[in-house]
Enzyme design. Structure first.
Site, short mmCIF file in Angstrom:
data_model
loop_
_atom_site.label_atom_id
_atom_site.label_comp_id
_atom_site.label_asym_id
_atom_site.label_seq_id
_atom_site.Cartn_x
_atom_site.Cartn_y
_atom_site.Cartn_z
N ASP A 191 0.83 -1.20 0.00
CA ASP A 191 0.00 0.00 0.00
C ASP A 191 0.87 1.26 0.00
OD1 ASP A 191 -2.67 1.37 0.54
OD2 ASP A 191 -1.52 2.01 2.29
N GLU A 216 1.45 -0.34 -5.03
CA GLU A 216 0.53 0.74 -5.40
C GLU A 216 1.34 2.03 -5.51
OE1 GLU A 216 -3.35 3.15 -3.62
OE2 GLU A 216 -1.66 2.56 -2.36
N ASP A 298 -10.32 2.37 -3.95
CA ASP A 298 -10.07 3.81 -3.91
C ASP A 298 -10.69 4.53 -5.11
OD1 ASP A 298 -8.55 4.02 -1.51
OD2 ASP A 298 -6.79 3.26 -2.56
#
Length: 411
Positions: A191, A216, A298
């Site tokens: 992340d 990410e 997201d």
């Protein structure tokens, strides 16, 4: 370092380096932003047989550790697996069921930041007393209220950011990642990978040895007054640089392809061929490290920070599921949307598997007009998306699957 054809040849020659092995079958994101409200580990366990039957190799699970926020992205006690998604017992049941069906579980690794338990330096909650990994303020970057060094990446504001330059921090995190592997997680998703240097991701992968890793690395695409720039080379270069920084051990989500594709489907399919005649995202430069996707928790879901156009979803999936790279399907699209989208996606996955389309498959772009895009992938699959009327010439091609504004043929 600018990518060149020579460099790419060298990279392909190194791809099987070390323990890392890529998977070429599609992955699935197994949650959305609201999943914590719905007894999630039990919910997902019921779907494991269908996930496996549909052809998914790996399922990305939400952060499993105890968190200050129910979604899991403000972790506190990393070693506690009792979260808003369910108990440790239920999680282990899910992991066992996935393993039985030969689907790997991907852990969401949130290690850029960590919420403290105790006030320390400056009156901030930057100490971790009373829980495992009981770090002090030296584990927190000086730019987010700690006594550590400055961040080696971007700041995630509002919470203490972990100082990955500290040896004790990295050693502790490697120990935790190894523990997750022992629990049953086989893959990692890092992340907010912009928050700390990619060289630490390399160290974590080498220490814990996941089967597959993806980062990410999300920053904005390039825009001008008229909208999205045609040339996104600098954007995909930043993602490529991050992959390089991990020692080429991690893949990365192909945000460049997402940004271009969701504009292209609105009637600008010319965007899907770059100046060298290749796909314009990370997929076009380094396909075996490009994890393509349409939406995630997201960009879509109830957050909807950067959503794909809803009425063009299947065009998007027809593109990523027939093309090089490692495609990922969002939970909402596969399970929560009305209509036949579940079956349409499953048919595309089946064609990909049957025709042996993989992350390094060759691609020849045939058309990239405002209302039409077509390509031949791996010499065995031909596809088109858009309103334009088109089909491949030659009797060797037969229609494999089709839907609104897309069609796929096979030999």
């Amino acid at each position: 370092m600018k990518v060149s054809r020579v460099i790419m040849v060298q990279r392909y020659a190194m791809e099987e380096k070390y323990f890392f092995r890529m998977t070429d079958r599609p992955a699935s994101q197994g949650f959305n932003w609201e999943s914590h409200k719905h007894d999630w580990w039990r919910n997902l366990e019921k779907k494991v047989p269908d996930i496996a039957k549909s052809g998914f190799t790996s399922v990305w699970l939400p952060p499993a550790s105890q968190s200050f926020s129910p979604e899991g992205y403000l972790p506190q006690n990393l070693y506690s697996l009792n979260s808003s998604y369910g108990s440790e017992h239920l999680l282990k049941n899910l992991l066992q069921k996935l393993n039985q069906h030969k689907v790997r579980a991907m852990a969401d690794i949130v290690i850029n930041h960590r919420v403290g338990t105790t006030q320390g330096h400056g009156g901030m909650y930057n100490r971790y007393d009373g829980i495992p990994l009981s770090w002090n303020e030296h584990a927190v970057t000086s730019c987010t209220g700690g006594l550590g060094n400055r961040s080696s990446g971007a700041n995630f504001h509002g919470v203490p950011n972990i100082d990955h330059t500290q040896n004790f921090v990295r050693n502790d995190l490697i120990g935790w990642l190894k523990w997750l592997r022992g629990v049953g997680f086989q893959d990692f998703r890092f992340d907010f990978a912009r928050g700390y240097s990619a060289k630490y991701v390399k160290e974590y992968i080498e220490g814990a040895r996941p089967i597959f890793s993806v980062g990410e690395y999300w920053d904005p695409c390039n825009y001008n007054n008229n909208g999205l720039d045609y040339n996104q080379d600098s954007h995909r270069q930043r993602i490529v640089n991050w992959i390089d920084g991990t020692g080429q051990l991690s893949a990365a989500f192909d945000f460049t392809t997402k940004g271009i594709l969701q504009e292209a489907v609105k009637g600008q399919f010319w965007r899907l061929r770059d100046r060298q005649g290749k796909p314009p995202g990370v997929m076009g430069w380094w396909p075996s490290r490009a994890v393509t996707f349409i939406d995630n928790h997201d960009t879509g879901s109830t957050q909807a920070h950067w959503p794909f156009p809803m009425n063009h979803l299947m065009e998007g999936y027809a593109y990523i599921l027939t093309h090089p790279g490692i495609p990922t399907v969002f939970y909402d699209h596969f399970y929560d949307w009305a209509g036949s989208i579940h079956n349409e996606i499953a048919k595309l996955i089946a064609v990909r598997k049957e025709q042996d389309i993989h992350s390094r498959s060759s691609i020849k772009i045939l058309e990239a007009q405002p209302n039409l895009y077509s390509a031949i992938i791996g010499d065995k699959v031909c596809m088109k998306i858009g309103d334009g009327s088109w089909c491949p010439g030659g009797r060797e091609w037969t229609l494999a699957t089709s839907g609104q504004r897309y069609a796929v043929w096979k030999k």
